[in-house]
Motif scaffolding. Structure first.
Motif, PDB file in Angstrom:
ATOM      1  N   ARG A  73     -14.119 -41.025  -5.902  1.00 31.60           N
ATOM      2  CA  ARG A  73     -15.678 -41.074  -6.252  1.00 31.60           C
ATOM      3  C   ARG A  73     -16.778 -42.465  -5.540  1.00 31.60           C
ATOM      4  O   ARG A  73     -18.058 -41.975  -5.170  1.00 31.60           O
ATOM      5  CB  ARG A  73     -16.545 -39.648  -7.175  1.00 31.60           C
ATOM      6  N   TYR A  74     -16.499 -43.621  -5.151  1.00 36.34           N
ATOM      7  CA  TYR A  74     -16.165 -44.877  -4.882  1.00 36.34           C
ATOM      8  C   TYR A  74     -16.815 -45.138  -3.405  1.00 36.34           C
ATOM      9  O   TYR A  74     -15.381 -45.341  -2.928  1.00 36.34           O
ATOM     10  CB  TYR A  74     -15.891 -45.198  -5.601  1.00 36.34           C
ATOM     11  N   THR A  75     -17.454 -45.359  -3.251  1.00 36.19           N
ATOM     12  CA  THR A  75     -17.687 -46.069  -1.695  1.00 36.19           C
ATOM     13  C   THR A  75     -17.212 -47.704  -1.914  1.00 36.19           C
ATOM     14  O   THR A  75     -17.896 -47.932  -2.899  1.00 36.19           O
ATOM     15  CB  THR A  75     -19.211 -46.410  -1.212  1.00 36.19           C
ATOM     16  N   MET A  76     -16.203 -48.148  -1.145  1.00 37.35           N
ATOM     17  CA  MET A  76     -15.787 -49.972  -1.522  1.00 37.35           C
ATOM     18  C   MET A  76     -16.399 -50.567  -0.382  1.00 37.35           C
ATOM     19  O   MET A  76     -16.565 -50.299   0.818  1.00 37.35           O
ATOM     20  CB  MET A  76     -14.117 -49.043  -1.235  1.00 37.35           C
ATOM     21  N   TRP A 130     -15.678 -43.025   0.325  1.00 43.30           N
ATOM     22  CA  TRP A 130     -14.712 -42.274  -0.797  1.00 43.30           C
ATOM     23  C   TRP A 130     -13.631 -41.394   0.121  1.00 43.30           C
ATOM     24  O   TRP A 130     -12.657 -41.778  -0.869  1.00 43.30           O
ATOM     25  CB  TRP A 130     -15.617 -41.433  -1.731  1.00 43.30           C
ATOM     26  N   LYS A 131     -13.830 -40.972   1.494  1.00 41.96           N
ATOM     27  CA  LYS A 131     -13.008 -40.032   1.381  1.00 41.96           C
ATOM     28  C   LYS A 131     -12.083 -40.192   2.695  1.00 41.96           C
ATOM     29  O   LYS A 131     -11.843 -39.931   3.993  1.00 41.96           O
ATOM     30  CB  LYS A 131     -13.954 -38.669   2.848  1.00 41.96           C
ATOM     31  N   ARG A 132     -12.585 -41.986   2.761  1.00 41.24           N
ATOM     32  CA  ARG A 132     -11.699 -42.690   4.294  1.00 41.24           C
ATOM     33  C   ARG A 132     -12.460 -42.057   5.898  1.00 41.24           C
ATOM     34  O   ARG A 132     -11.324 -42.414   6.109  1.00 41.24           O
ATOM     35  CB  ARG A 132     -10.363 -43.428   3.628  1.00 41.24           C
ATOM     36  N   ASP A 133     -13.315 -41.277   6.048  1.00 43.06           N
ATOM     37  CA  ASP A 133     -13.244 -40.455   7.106  1.00 43.06           C
ATOM     38  C   ASP A 133     -14.478 -41.263   7.656  1.00 43.06           C
ATOM     39  O   ASP A 133     -14.477 -41.588   8.973  1.00 43.06           O
ATOM     40  CB  ASP A 133     -14.191 -39.063   6.927  1.00 43.06           C
TER      41      ASP A 133
END
Length: 128
Positions: A31-34, A53-56
């Motif tokens: 749930r975290y943006t990195m 967070w979805k890697r997309d």
């Protein structure tokens, strides 16, 4: 308490590569943006790259576009920064940041400076 631990920094010659890792201790990592930031001596902390967070969705600073790649492994609660074709001007302390459902293309430190968890930083030194 969310904790971030960076690793992988070091000393490298210009043109070389390094891979930074950021291990995050939180059960809701997906749930975290990195993001990765860096700070050179005497300069402000600047945005490098971020991943949703979805890697997309990823976003990069112009200065690293085409050379650096951000990625994440949600199964291992870890984010990465692959740095290729390193230049002396990439020398800095690199910090990873985690922001709950953060906006990926926000590059201003004022945005990331609030409600964001930070690591302790890892030194990257590129010699000419």
């Amino acid at each position: 308490q969310v904790q971030l631990v960076e690793s992988g920094g070091g000393f490298v010659q210009a043109g070389g590569s390094l891979r930074l890792s950021c291990a995050v201790s939180v059960s809701t990592f997906n749930r975290y943006t990195m993001a990765w930031f860096r700070q050179a001596p005497g300069k402000e902390r600047e945005f490098v790259a971020a991943i949703s967070w979805k890697r997309d969705y990823t976003y990069y600073a112009d200065s690293v576009k085409g050379r650096f790649t951000i990625s994440r492994d949600n199964a291992k609660n870890t984010a990465f920064l692959q740095m290729n074709s390193l230049k002396p001007e990439d020398t800095a302390v690199y910090y990873c940041a985690a922001k709950y459902f953060g906006v990926v293309d926000q590059t201003e430190y004022n945005y990331w400076g609030q409600g964001t968890h930070w690591g302790q930083g890892t030194q990257v030194t590129v010699s000419s």
